[in-house]
Design a protein around this motif. Structure first.
Motif, short mmCIF file in Angstrom:
data_model
loop_
_atom_site.label_atom_id
_atom_site.label_comp_id
_atom_site.label_asym_id
_atom_site.label_seq_id
_atom_site.Cartn_x
_atom_site.Cartn_y
_atom_site.Cartn_z
N HIS A 284 0.93 -1.18 0.03
CA HIS A 284 -0.04 -0.01 -0.13
C HIS A 284 0.78 1.27 -0.13
O HIS A 284 0.23 2.46 0.43
CB HIS A 284 -1.01 -0.12 1.10
N SER A 285 2.06 1.21 -0.24
CA SER A 285 3.02 2.29 -0.43
C SER A 285 3.66 2.43 -1.75
O SER A 285 3.70 1.55 -2.66
CB SER A 285 3.99 2.39 0.75
N ILE A 286 4.16 3.60 -1.98
CA ILE A 286 4.90 3.85 -3.23
C ILE A 286 6.25 2.66 -3.52
O ILE A 286 6.66 2.39 -4.36
CB ILE A 286 5.51 5.12 -3.57
N LEU A 287 6.62 2.17 -2.37
CA LEU A 287 7.67 1.22 -2.35
C LEU A 287 7.30 -0.23 -3.30
O LEU A 287 8.18 -0.62 -3.63
CB LEU A 287 8.15 0.89 -0.94
N GLY A 288 6.15 -0.44 -3.07
CA GLY A 288 5.49 -1.51 -3.78
C GLY A 288 5.73 -1.98 -5.14
O GLY A 288 5.93 -2.60 -5.88
N ALA A 289 5.60 -0.62 -5.81
CA ALA A 289 5.81 -0.35 -7.24
C ALA A 289 7.11 -1.07 -7.64
O ALA A 289 7.58 -1.39 -8.94
CB ALA A 289 5.75 0.78 -7.71
N THR A 290 8.16 -0.83 -6.91
CA THR A 290 9.71 -1.47 -7.07
C THR A 290 10.06 -2.68 -6.56
O THR A 290 11.06 -3.11 -6.58
CB THR A 290 10.55 -0.37 -6.87
N ILE A 291 9.11 -3.58 -5.98
CA ILE A 291 9.39 -4.65 -5.28
C ILE A 291 8.90 -5.81 -6.19
O ILE A 291 7.86 -5.81 -6.62
CB ILE A 291 8.72 -4.79 -4.00
N GLU A 292 9.59 -6.90 -6.25
CA GLU A 292 9.52 -8.10 -6.86
C GLU A 292 8.78 -8.91 -5.76
O GLU A 292 9.75 -9.55 -5.07
CB GLU A 292 10.47 -8.86 -7.62
N HIS A 293 7.56 -9.03 -5.57
CA HIS A 293 7.13 -9.76 -4.44
C HIS A 293 7.28 -11.28 -4.05
O HIS A 293 7.23 -11.79 -3.21
CB HIS A 293 5.48 -9.29 -4.07
N ALA A 294 7.54 -11.82 -5.19
CA ALA A 294 7.50 -13.47 -5.35
C ALA A 294 9.30 -13.80 -5.22
O ALA A 294 9.28 -14.98 -5.30
CB ALA A 294 7.00 -14.08 -6.62
N VAL A 295 10.17 -12.92 -5.17
CA VAL A 295 11.53 -13.02 -5.14
C VAL A 295 12.09 -13.11 -3.80
O VAL A 295 11.82 -11.87 -2.98
CB VAL A 295 12.10 -12.38 -6.18
N TRP A 296 12.80 -13.81 -3.13
CA TRP A 296 13.75 -13.69 -2.13
C TRP A 296 15.16 -13.65 -2.51
O TRP A 296 15.71 -14.40 -3.30
CB TRP A 296 13.39 -14.72 -1.11
N SER A 297 16.02 -12.85 -1.82
CA SER A 297 17.34 -12.74 -1.88
C SER A 297 18.21 -12.44 -0.62
O SER A 297 17.66 -11.58 0.08
CB SER A 297 17.68 -11.18 -3.08
N ASP A 298 18.65 -13.53 -0.30
CA ASP A 298 19.71 -13.41 0.85
C ASP A 298 20.68 -12.15 0.89
O ASP A 298 21.02 -11.32 1.73
CB ASP A 298 20.63 -14.47 1.04
N ALA A 299 21.15 -11.80 -0.27
CA ALA A 299 22.17 -10.74 -0.60
C ALA A 299 21.41 -9.39 -0.19
O ALA A 299 21.83 -8.42 0.63
CB ALA A 299 22.76 -10.51 -1.91
N GLY A 300 20.02 -9.31 -0.70
CA GLY A 300 19.15 -8.11 -0.23
C GLY A 300 18.77 -7.85 1.05
O GLY A 300 19.02 -6.98 1.62
#
Length: 305
Positions: free
Chosen positions: A182-198
């Motif tokens: 529900h925020s502007i951050l969501g537009a740049t997030i790949e929701h189905a991806v996990w990254s240990d580095a991130g």
């Protein structure tokens, strides 16, 4: 079913976990359903109760095992409202304040209360997590322990010789969901991806001098400027939030201290990674301690039957 001594239901916001338990507290059978109080739109908790454990119940009026329900089912939005009792609290005080109820089918129930805290202008409540804490007493032993129960509303509690002395709630899981959906951050997030580095980058960012609010927009700006890969953005946000929670909760602990973590391994593993970066040891206690906490309450309720 003659060996059944206690039917214990850990009935939370999203899930219902039911346990058929023997006289010695061992779990004879376990059931788990996505039937938390939010999932029951019509408020027909009686129907959900019988759907999940109806075949465990003797006829109403027959010699029955003690039935005890804990968690959000005892909240204002639940089936029967049970009070909050103030800290400090132990299993005996919870049993003393449990409320008696009866289903429409005539089965007697006990509803466990929650815990409250009000001191120095700070107010807090928990309902359900105290059962997990008390269920871990046998593993913890005497002395002073700091416990973490990560989740939608993470709880950090100080336990001293079996008594919950203090606790604090962090809205980490809920804030993560709100920000990514529900925020502007969501537009740049790949929701189905996990990254240990991130995730590790998020933890590292928290250790800088800037606070959480100064880091959050990095999720969007980093993706737009290509300094943060898009497939790392969601995990980076998770690292920021969990790292901020942990940094606040352990700030007064000396290096080498221990935190005991209760919950789903998917969450406890992430929390452990954040805690150990502060030079603090972690001990994971498992996911189903709530059943043993309800059994402790049941033992205290036998004299009230």
């Amino acid at each position: 079913m003659s060996e059944t001594a206690v039917l214990a239901l850990d009935w939370g916001t999203t899930r219902l976990r039911a346990f058929r338990m023997a006289e010695d507290g061992s779990v004879l059978e376990r059931r788990d359903a996505p039937a938390g109080i939010r999932a029951i739109d019509d408020g027909d908790f009686e129907d959900a109760f019988h759907t999940i454990i109806g075949d465990w119940l003797p006829p109403a009026g027959a010699d029955a095992p003690l039935i005890i329900l804990g968690g959000m089912i005892g909240s204002r939005q639940g089936w029967f409202e049970a009070p909050y009792i103030p800290c400090p609290a132990d299993p005996e005080s919870l049993a003393d304040h449990a409320i008696a109820a009866r289903t429409e089918s005539g089965h007697a129930l006990w509803i466990a209360p929650g815990l409250s805290l009000s001191q120095d202008g700070r107010a807090d409540v928990m309902r359900g997590e105290e059962l997990q804490i008390f269920g871990a007493l046998a593993q913890l032993g005497p002395g002073r322990h700091l416990l973490c129960l990560p989740g939608t509303h993470s709880k950090w509690a100080w336990l001293e010789d079996g008594i919950i002395k203090d606790f604090r709630t962090y809205m980490t899981g809920e804030l993560f969901d709100v920000l990514r959906r529900h925020s502007i951050l969501g537009a740049t997030i790949e929701h189905a991806v996990w990254s240990d580095a991130g995730f590790e980058k998020g933890l590292a960012a928290v250790r800088s001098d800037a606070g959480l609010l100064a880091h959050l927009f990095t999720v969007r700006a980093g993706a737009l400027l290509e300094t943060l890969p898009v497939d790392e953005t969601g995990s980076f946000l998770s690292g920021l939030l969990i790292g901020s929670e942990v940094a606040s909760a352990v700030r007064d602990l000396a290096p080498g201290s221990e935190v005991c973590i209760i919950g789903n391994p998917d969450l406890t593993d992430l929390c452990t990674r954040a805690v150990t970066q502060h030079g603090i040891r972690c001990r994971q206690l498992g996911e189903y301690t709530g059943a043993h906490g309800l059994f402790r309450l049941a033992e205290g309720l036998r004299t009230r039957r």
